[in-house]
Enzyme design. Sequence first.
Site, PDB file in Angstrom:
ATOM      1  CB  SER A 130     -15.111 -10.849  35.942  1.00 55.64           C
ATOM      2  OG  SER A 130     -14.951 -12.240  35.859  1.00 55.64           O
ATOM      3  NE  ARG A 136      -6.800 -13.184  38.871  1.00 52.14           N
ATOM      4  CZ  ARG A 136      -7.993 -12.668  39.073  1.00 52.14           C
ATOM      5  NH1 ARG A 136      -8.619 -12.056  38.107  1.00 52.14           N
ATOM      6  NH2 ARG A 136      -8.557 -12.751  40.258  1.00 52.14           N
ATOM      7  CE  LYS A 139     -18.149  -9.776  45.409  1.00 48.02           C
ATOM      8  NZ  LYS A 139     -17.309 -10.759  44.708  1.00 48.02           N
ATOM      9  CG  HIS A 174     -12.988 -17.423  35.159  1.00 50.26           C
ATOM     10  ND1 HIS A 174     -13.763 -16.344  34.810  1.00 50.26           N
ATOM     11  CD2 HIS A 174     -12.586 -17.196  36.441  1.00 50.26           C
ATOM     12  CE1 HIS A 174     -13.834 -15.501  35.830  1.00 50.26           C
ATOM     13  NE2 HIS A 174     -13.123 -15.990  36.821  1.00 50.26           N
TER      14      HIS A 174
HETATM   15  P1  ADP Z   1     -14.366 -14.880  43.160  1.00 50.08           P
HETATM   16  O1  ADP Z   1     -15.356 -13.752  43.299  1.00 50.08           O
HETATM   17  O2  ADP Z   1     -14.730 -16.107  43.926  1.00 50.08           O
HETATM   18  O3  ADP Z   1     -12.915 -14.507  43.308  1.00 50.08           O
HETATM   19  P2  ADP Z   1     -13.970 -15.025  40.291  1.00 50.08           P
HETATM   20  O4  ADP Z   1     -15.024 -15.390  39.317  1.00 50.08           O
HETATM   21  O5  ADP Z   1     -13.408 -13.657  40.223  1.00 50.08           O
HETATM   22  O6  ADP Z   1     -14.602 -15.375  41.675  1.00 50.08           O
HETATM   23  O7  ADP Z   1     -12.771 -16.047  40.175  1.00 50.08           O
HETATM   24  C1  ADP Z   1     -12.883 -17.414  40.480  1.00 50.08           C
HETATM   25  C2  ADP Z   1     -11.505 -18.006  40.623  1.00 50.08           C
HETATM   26  O8  ADP Z   1     -10.791 -17.928  39.386  1.00 50.08           O
HETATM   27  C3  ADP Z   1     -10.608 -17.295  41.648  1.00 50.08           C
HETATM   28  O9  ADP Z   1      -9.794 -18.253  42.300  1.00 50.08           O
HETATM   29  C4  ADP Z   1      -9.757 -16.378  40.802  1.00 50.08           C
HETATM   30  O10 ADP Z   1      -8.519 -16.088  41.422  1.00 50.08           O
HETATM   31  C5  ADP Z   1      -9.567 -17.232  39.563  1.00 50.08           C
HETATM   32  N1  ADP Z   1      -9.290 -16.444  38.378  1.00 50.08           N
HETATM   33  C6  ADP Z   1      -9.986 -15.394  37.895  1.00 50.08           C
HETATM   34  N2  ADP Z   1      -9.432 -14.910  36.769  1.00 50.08           N
HETATM   35  C7  ADP Z   1      -8.335 -15.685  36.524  1.00 50.08           C
HETATM   36  C8  ADP Z   1      -7.303 -15.687  35.520  1.00 50.08           C
HETATM   37  N3  ADP Z   1      -7.261 -14.774  34.554  1.00 50.08           N
HETATM   38  N4  ADP Z   1      -6.351 -16.627  35.608  1.00 50.08           N
HETATM   39  C9  ADP Z   1      -6.350 -17.536  36.609  1.00 50.08           C
HETATM   40  N5  ADP Z   1      -7.275 -17.582  37.597  1.00 50.08           N
HETATM   41  C10 ADP Z   1      -8.255 -16.677  37.555  1.00 50.08           C
END
Ligand code: ADP
Length: 156
Positions: free
Chosen positions: A128, A90, A41, A17
């Site tokens: 995450s 990703r 959630k 992130h």
């Molecule tokens: P959500 O539950 O909205 O998907 P996340 O916290 O998992 O929320 O992710 C928020 C955003 O960041 C999403 O667009 C996700 O694809 C992106 N994201 C998460 N991890 C990575 C990473 N390692 N590299 C690039 N983008 C990421």
Amino acid sequence: MKIAVYPGSFDPITNGHIAILSRASKAFDKVILLLAVNPAKKGRFSKEERLIFMKEVAKDFPNVEVDSDDGLTVEYCRRKGASFMIRGLRAVTDFEFEFQLSAANRYIAPEIEMVFFMADKETSFISSSTVNEMANHGVDVSGLVPPIVNSSYKAK
Ligand code: ADP
């Protein structure tokens, strides 16, 4: 002024992130790192804990603010005068979900543009849920999350 909102669950915020946030902060005048709360959630970290982590990370970026909201993210963007929403990609698996989400958002708010940043190879495997799973099994995740998150795993 170009304002962008970067929404997510951030449960917890990872180096993946942060890599996207860092690039977005250079592309926009202001970025709001938004904890988009989904009450249905049950997360690994509480809303309060996640916000503490996000605020700590944001200290490194002068044009990044942290906020949380439990409504529709496009409505939040409208209220804040943000014309852009940032998401990270990703893998192909992310594309499917994000493509549908962007079409739904466009239906509700065609004036808000979704902007996608491609993960680089160093951070593309970080999610995450994977980090939480590794930490549960005692794996050292200090290379995958910011120090404040790493300390919190150790404390738990
Ligand atoms: P959500 O539950 O909205 O998907 P996340 O916290 O998992 O929320 O992710 C928020 C955003 O960041 C999403 O667009 C996700 O694809 C992106 N994201 C998460 N991890 C990575 C990473 N390692 N590299 C690039 N983008 C990421």
